[in-house]
Design a protein around this motif. Structure first.
Motif, short mmCIF file in Angstrom:
data_model
loop_
_atom_site.label_atom_id
_atom_site.label_comp_id
_atom_site.label_asym_id
_atom_site.label_seq_id
_atom_site.Cartn_x
_atom_site.Cartn_y
_atom_site.Cartn_z
N VAL A 1 75.75 76.68 20.40
CA VAL A 1 76.55 77.56 19.54
C VAL A 1 75.70 78.73 19.06
O VAL A 1 74.68 78.54 18.40
CB VAL A 1 77.12 76.79 18.33
N ILE A 2 76.14 79.94 19.40
CA ILE A 2 75.49 81.18 18.97
C ILE A 2 76.45 81.89 18.02
O ILE A 2 77.62 82.10 18.36
CB ILE A 2 75.17 82.10 20.17
N ALA A 3 75.99 82.27 16.85
CA ALA A 3 76.85 82.95 15.88
C ALA A 3 76.25 84.28 15.50
O ALA A 3 75.04 84.44 15.38
CB ALA A 3 77.01 82.08 14.63
N THR A 4 77.12 85.28 15.29
CA THR A 4 76.64 86.57 14.80
C THR A 4 76.62 86.56 13.28
O THR A 4 77.51 86.02 12.62
CB THR A 4 77.50 87.74 15.29
N ALA A 5 75.60 87.20 12.71
CA ALA A 5 75.46 87.34 11.27
C ALA A 5 74.50 88.50 11.02
O ALA A 5 73.40 88.52 11.58
CB ALA A 5 74.92 86.06 10.64
N SER A 6 74.92 89.45 10.20
CA SER A 6 74.12 90.67 10.05
C SER A 6 73.13 90.61 8.89
O SER A 6 72.21 91.42 8.83
CB SER A 6 75.04 91.87 9.85
N GLY B 1 81.28 86.76 14.17
CA GLY B 1 81.78 86.64 12.80
C GLY B 1 81.58 85.24 12.28
O GLY B 1 82.52 84.62 11.76
N GLY B 2 80.38 84.73 12.38
CA GLY B 2 80.13 83.32 12.10
C GLY B 2 80.21 82.92 10.64
O GLY B 2 80.48 81.76 10.33
N ALA B 3 79.99 83.86 9.70
CA ALA B 3 79.91 83.49 8.29
C ALA B 3 81.24 83.60 7.56
O ALA B 3 81.34 83.22 6.40
CB ALA B 3 78.87 84.35 7.58
N GLY B 4 82.26 84.13 8.21
CA GLY B 4 83.57 84.26 7.57
C GLY B 4 84.28 82.92 7.47
O GLY B 4 83.74 81.88 7.85
N GLY B 5 85.52 82.95 6.98
CA GLY B 5 86.25 81.71 6.78
C GLY B 5 86.46 80.90 8.04
O GLY B 5 86.20 79.69 8.07
N VAL B 6 86.92 81.53 9.12
CA VAL B 6 87.15 80.82 10.38
C VAL B 6 85.83 80.43 11.03
O VAL B 6 85.65 79.30 11.49
CB VAL B 6 88.01 81.66 11.35
#
Length: 333
Positions: free
Chosen positions: A175-180, A154-159
């Motif tokens: 750092v690996i972030a999920t983003a769809s 949930g990388g693009a949300g507020g937190v």
């Protein structure tokens, strides 16, 4: 100044109504704040959903992210005085920031960053504290080594928008972030993610990038849905932290075999229970404010609505409840 507030309507909990409050008097540790802007978080929509389901007897003022000007202080308050510009995330057990004036414990507040306007400042406190506590108090990624990795679901949300740069600033981990969506992936990379992957079929997506295990996992949405992948991906002796409650029992067998740890992060714990270290949240906001003013940490404001009105609060809640927010939405009063 009339203390107007927008509250959940006890007669029709799906709706908001405008109310007028009595004059507020600070308690010993309180600041009385004239609120200038407040942001809307998933906790707002979750509390509202609960009230719609269970009902309420009196109007309930939501809102747990704000920036404003101190009007007066309680007798035991130190470090603040009338006229100070402050920011805070508040206390879920007290009336919220969807009001012209609000009482907040001075120990969980800090002076607002000088370089941010009201709306930009109001977008940060709750998510900044949540990210900070999850990363540095629970996961302790500041102790990690450069050959370890962190997966933020949930990388693009507020937190996530703050967890990514905070991790990059204060830890050597990859750092690996999920983003769809492409826009969300770009947003994450701009904030310091080394790699972005689609959260659909997460294990396969990571395998394509040569990642078969993860040392640290921060789950910021759908703990139930992501749990099978989290259990498989977490490395032996790994650390998991989630901020999202589960609706079904979580199978812990793989965690036991790997001696992996599961942490829960709830930003309101310190204020709800008046923990001995309650002032730590004020200290976190001080450090975040310094990082912002030094240009090391970007704001996450993505949209501003103008005016404390029933219509604006409904519109902001609808956007957040949609579950596809990039950054934060704020109402400037």
């Amino acid at each position: 100044m009339t203390n107007k507030a927008i509250a959940v309507n006890p007669q029709q909990p799906a709706d908001f109504i405008e109310i007028t409050l009595e004059l507020l008097t600070p308690g010993p540790f309180d600041l009385l704040v004239e609120v200038k802007a407040a942001s809307i978080n998933p906790v707002d929509t979750k509390v509202h959903s609960s009230l719609k389901k269970n009902g309420l007897q009196q109007p309930r003022i939501l809102g747990w992210d704000a920036a404003g000007v101190v009007v007066s202080v309680g007798e035991k308050v130190s470090g603040f005085r009338a006229g100070d510009e402050v920011w805070y995330a508040g206390d879920i057990t007290r009336p919220g920031s969807n009001a012209n004036q609000q009482l907040v414990d001075a120990r969980i507040a800090a002076h607002k960053p000088r370089t941010l306007n009201w709306a930009q400042a109001a977008a940060l406190p709750l998510t900044a504290i949540t990210a900070w506590e999850a990363l540095f108090e629970h996961l302790k990624i500041q102790d990690a080594s450069a050959d370890q990795n962190l997966l933020i679901i949930g990388g693009a949300g507020g937190v996530g928008s703050l967890a990514i740069p905070l991790a990059a600033l204060r830890s050597p981990v990859k750092v690996i972030a999920t983003a769809s969506r492409p826009a969300s992936a770009a947003w994450c990379r701009e904030r310091g993610a080394d790699l972005t992957v689609d959260y659909h079929d997460l294990k396969a997506q990571l395998a394509k990038e040569g990642v078969d295990k993860v040392d640290y996992i921060l789950c910021l949405n759908d703990t139930d849905g992501h749990w099978p992948a989290i259990s498989e991906l977490i490395a032996p002796l790994g650390q998991i932290c989630t901020i999202v409650e589960n609706e079904k029992p979580l199978d812990q067998n793989q965690l036991k075999l790997k001696s992996a740890a599961l942490h829960w992060e709830f930003m309101f714990t310190r204020s709800m229970y008046s923990t001995p270290d309650i002032a730590q949240q004020g200290e976190i906001l001080k450090q975040v404010s310094q990082l912002v003013d030094e240009g090391k940490l970007q704001g996450t404001l993505s949209e501003t609505l103008h005016g404390l009105t029933v219509e604006n609060l409904h519109a902001a809640h609808a956007q957040v409840a949609g579950g596809h927010m990039q950054g934060k939405i704020v109402i400037a009063y």
